[in-house]
Design an enzyme around this catalytic site. Structure first.
Site, PDB file in Angstrom:
ATOM      1  N   TYR A  58       0.835  -1.200   0.000  1.00  0.00           N
ATOM      2  CA  TYR A  58       0.000   0.000   0.000  1.00  0.00           C
ATOM      3  C   TYR A  58       0.879   1.263   0.000  1.00  0.00           C
ATOM      4  O   TYR A  58       0.378   2.372  -0.181  1.00  0.00           O
ATOM      5  CB  TYR A  58      -0.938   0.043   1.214  1.00  0.00           C
ATOM      6  CG  TYR A  58      -1.946  -1.079   1.297  1.00  0.00           C
ATOM      7  CD1 TYR A  58      -2.077  -2.026   0.274  1.00  0.00           C
ATOM      8  CD2 TYR A  58      -2.767  -1.207   2.419  1.00  0.00           C
ATOM      9  CE1 TYR A  58      -3.000  -3.058   0.367  1.00  0.00           C
ATOM     10  CE2 TYR A  58      -3.697  -2.243   2.513  1.00  0.00           C
ATOM     11  CZ  TYR A  58      -3.803  -3.166   1.492  1.00  0.00           C
ATOM     12  OH  TYR A  58      -4.720  -4.186   1.591  1.00  0.00           O
ATOM     13  N   SER A 169      -4.768 -14.891   3.495  1.00  0.00           N
ATOM     14  CA  SER A 169      -5.771 -14.091   2.806  1.00  0.00           C
ATOM     15  C   SER A 169      -6.005 -14.683   1.424  1.00  0.00           C
ATOM     16  O   SER A 169      -5.054 -15.133   0.771  1.00  0.00           O
ATOM     17  CB  SER A 169      -5.270 -12.648   2.682  1.00  0.00           C
ATOM     18  OG  SER A 169      -6.211 -11.838   2.017  1.00  0.00           O
TER      19      SER A 169
END
Length: 326
Positions: A58, A169
Site C-alpha cells: 500500500y 488471505s
C-alpha cells in the site's frame, strides 16, 4: 454476543483477540495525497477504531505507523490497545525472504511487532525489487509456490516475537488444508481474509473455517470502488440494494451500516476502507442497533455468489484461488 463500541473483539484460536471492526488503509499510491493515511488513522483512533489493516504494497505503512505512534504519545491509546495487520506480498514467498519482508513493515511502522501478519495471496511472483514483475511482453512473471515452506518461515517470525498471530488471505479450502495438514505444523492460521458482503456471503468457506477455528476477515464488506482496472463493475452496487436500504430506514441507519452489522453479527471481522472522515465515523456507528434473526436470514438470502474482486489478471497462476468453488 454483546458488542459495544468500546468492546467488540473476538478470540482467535491462539489466545489473542481481534476487534470485529477495523479500518482498511489501502489507497492508490498514484492518486492518494501524501499524509492522507496519517490523518485518517489518527481520526479513526479518536473515533474509536483499534484495528488497522495495512500492507507493504500500500506504500503508506510509514504514515499508518506514525499515526499510531502519535496517538500513543498523546495518551489516547497504548500500543496493546491497537491491533495492526500487515501482509506478506507475493514476491516474498521464498522462506529466506519472509522475515526481511516483515522487518520492512516493522521498520516502516517503527513498531516492535505486528498483531497479525498474513500471506496476502497464495500466488508467488518472481522475487526481486519489482512488486509486480513482468517480462518484455508485459506478462506477469510467476514463481513456484511452496505455501508450507513460506508458512514455516512465518512460524519462525512468531517464535521470534515479531508477530503475535499468523493468518492468510484469499486462500481457498484446498490451500487452507495444505497448511492445516502440514507435517510438524506449529502455529495454525488464525484467520483468512477474503471478500465477504451480502452479495457474496461465503457460506461454505465460512462453515469450513468455523469448523477449524479460523476467523473470517471480510474485505469489501460494503462492496468496493468501481475501479474497472481490478473490480468487476458488472456487479450491481451493493449499497443500493432495496432490502438493505429498507432495513436501514427501520433503524435510522444506512445500507452500509446494515451490511457491516450483518457480518459483525455473524462473527465476521469487517475492515471497510475509507479516507473520508465522514464515512470513517459513519462506519463505526454499528454498535447501537442489532438485526433480528429474520433480518439476518433475509440479508443472507441476498447472496448472488458474485465477486467484486476477481483478480483475473492472475487467473493463469497455478495457485489462483478462485477457480475452486470455495
Amino acid at each position: 454476543m454483546n458488542l459495544t463500541a468500546q468492546s467488540h473483539s473476538i478470540p482467535l484460536s491462539d489466545g489473542n483477540r481481534i476487534p470485529l471492526l477495523g479500518l482498511g488503509t489501502y489507497g492508490d499510491p498514484r492518486t492518494t495525497p501524501k499524509d492522507t493515511a496519517l490523518e485518517c488513522v489518527k481520526l479513526a483512533i479518536d473515533v474509536g477504531y483499534r484495528h488497522f489493516d495495512g500492507a507493504l504494497v500500500y506504500f503508506n505503512e510509514h504514515e499508518v505507523g506514525q499515526a499510531i505512534r502519535e496517538k500513543i504519545a498523546d495518551g489516547t491509546v497504548k500500543r496493546e490497545d491497537i491491533f495492526y495487520c500487515g501482509k506478506l506480498w507475493n514476491t516474498f514467498h521464498p522462506p529466506e525472504l519472509v522475515r526481511p519482508a516483515l522487518e520492512r513493515t516493522l521498520k516502516a511502522l517503527k513498531l516492535d511487532y505486528v498483531d497479525l501478519y498474513i500471506v496476502e495471496l497464495p500466488m508467488a511472483f518472481k522475487p526481486g525489487n519489482e512488486f509486480y514483475p513482468k517480462d518484455q511482453h508485459g506478462k506477469y512473471i510467476y514463481h513456484h509456490t511452496d505455501l508450507c515452506a513460506t508458512w514455516e518461515a512465518l512460524e519462525h517470525c512468531k517464535d521470534a516475537g515479531l508477530v503475535k498471530s499468523l493468518g492468510v488471505s484469499n486462500f481457498n479450502r484446498r490451500q487452507l488444508e495444505l497448511l492445516l495438514n502440514k507435517p510438524g505444523l506449529k502455529h495454525k492460521p488464525v484467520s483468512n481474509q477474503v471478500e465477504c458482503h451480502p452479495y457474496f456471503t461465503q457460506p461454505k468457506l465460512l462453515e469450513y473455517c468455523r469448523q477449524h477455528d479460523i476467523v473470517i476477515v471480510g474485505y469489501c464488506p460494503i462492496g468496493s470502488s468501481r475501479d474497472a482496472s481490478w473490480v468487476n463493475v458488472k456487479c450491481p452496487p451493493l449499497l443500493e440494494d432495496e432490502l438493505l436500504v429498507s432495513i436501514g430506514k427501520k433503524y435510522n441507519k444506512s445500507s452500509a451500516q446494515v451490511a457491516l452489522r450483518f457480518n459483525v453479527q455473524r462473527g465476521v471481522v469487517v475492515i471497510p476502507k475509507s479516507f473520508s472522515p465522514e464515512r470513517i465515523t459513519h462506519n463505526f456507528q454499528i454498535f447501537d442497533f442489532s438485526l433480528t434473526e429474520e433480518e439476518m436470514k433475509a440479508i443472507e438470502s441476498l447472496n448472488k455468489n458474485i465477486r467484486f474482486v476477481e483478480l483475473l489478471m492472475w487467473s493463469d497462476h497455478p495457485e489462483y484461488p478462485f477457480h475452486d468453488e470455495y
